[in-house]
Scaffold this motif. Structure first.
Motif: not given
Length: 322
Positions: A74-87, A95-104
């Motif tokens: 999860k940490a490795a995947i969450a770190a892969q994002r664009s600087p502006d946060g759009s990607i 069970d559809d629980t969100m475990i990785v997302h830029p919005l805490a």
């Protein structure tokens, strides 16, 4: 069909051809850009999968516990994002629980993505798409809100499943930049196509003007006049432009005038010859009765005139043959 009509048909056909070719080119260009974006999403999904398989392998080998392996993934995947946060990547558990997302604020909560226009939730659309795809990969194009904007924008989302952990993960790109490039190319096409059409229309109209100048009128008018003259109608009216002395119609009118003059001369000489023949008949009868030298002289003069008129008539007729 008049030359003007034919020229208009050429211009209209050229316009339609340019429009059809341009629309096909623009459509193919847009589809190509969307396919490139789709391929990019699939590549990024493969990258995320490789991260999860790496840590799952460490779990299977016993080097990491399940909790540690999943946390590092999860940490490795969450770190892969664009600087502006759009990607960014998102990951949902079984069970559809969100475990990785830029919005805490969304992490750790059951998140179905909300209702879509067809009545299904976003997550259900993803699951249905994964089921129908048959290869644990599904890429779709839908309208989504962008952070800081209320307007829905087209976004291409790709999702995949990682069965060992029961995760559904994905990543998406807004594709409004493709539409921006598309309309920019469309404007360029309209400008270039319009310029080419104006150039083509100018060349065609110039060609039409030259042809009409050389002909002195519409081709069918010239053909009709020539047909009537050939059939003996020398009274046909040939209308010329002002100061026209070199065109086909001008030459045709000159030929008509010469034919009129020749015909008139032949008719006049034929009439004169007919009168002289009658005079010759009368002189011959008189001489046959009187046998006088005066009547003989009159007869010879009549023969001489008759010969001159016949010679002139022969020359007039010979002008038709030449």
């Amino acid at each position: 069909m008049r030359l003007k009509t034919r020229v208009l048909i050429i211009i209209v056909a050229s316009l339609l051809g340019l429009v059809v070719m341009g629309l096909l080119g623009l459509y193919n260009m847009r589809q190509s850009m969307l396919e490139e974006r789709r391929a990019q999403i699939v590549q990024l999904l493969d990258f995320a999968e490789s991260q999860m398989r790496h840590f799952h392998g460490l779990e299977v080998s016993g080097k990491l516990s399940a909790e540690e392996a999943q946390a590092k993934a999860k940490a490795a995947i969450a770190a892969q994002r664009s600087p502006d946060g759009s990607i960014y990547y998102f990951v949902r558990s079984a069970d559809d629980t969100m475990i990785v997302h830029p919005l805490a604020s969304r992490i750790g909560k059951v998140d179905d993505g909300g209702k879509m226009p067809d009545g299904r939730t976003l997550v259900q659309q993803y699951r249905d798409g994964l089921t129908s795809s048959g290869n644990n990969r599904f890429v779709s194009l839908a309208l989504s809100p962008r952070a800081g904007h209320q307007k829905l924008l087209p976004k291409m989302n790709g999702v995949a499943k990682f069965d060992p952990w029961g995760w559904m993960y994905g990543i998406g790109f807004f594709v409004d930049d493709i539409d921006t490039r598309f309309w920019k190319q469309s404007v360029m096409f309209l400008a270039v196509g319009g310029g080419l059409l104006v150039l083509l229309a100018g060349l065609v109209l110039r060609m039409r003007s030259v042809i009409l100048q050389q002909l002195g009128g519409e081709p069918q008018d010239a053909a009709e006049c020539m047909k009537k003259i050939a059939n003996g109608d020398l009274g046909v009216e040939i209308i010329l432009e002002k100061d026209d002395s070199t065109s086909l119609m001008a030459s045709l009118k000159l030929m008509q005038m010469k034919l009129k003059n020749i015909t008139s001369a032949i008719q006049e000489n034929a009439s004169t010859l007919d009168g002289q023949v009658q005079i010759f008949d009368a002189a011959a009868k008189t001489y046959a009765e009187t046998k006088s030298e005066d009547d003989l002289a009159d007869l010879l003069r009549t023969i001489k005139k008759l010969g001159k008129t016949a010679d002139i008539l022969g020359k007039s007729v010979s002008r038709f043959k030449s």
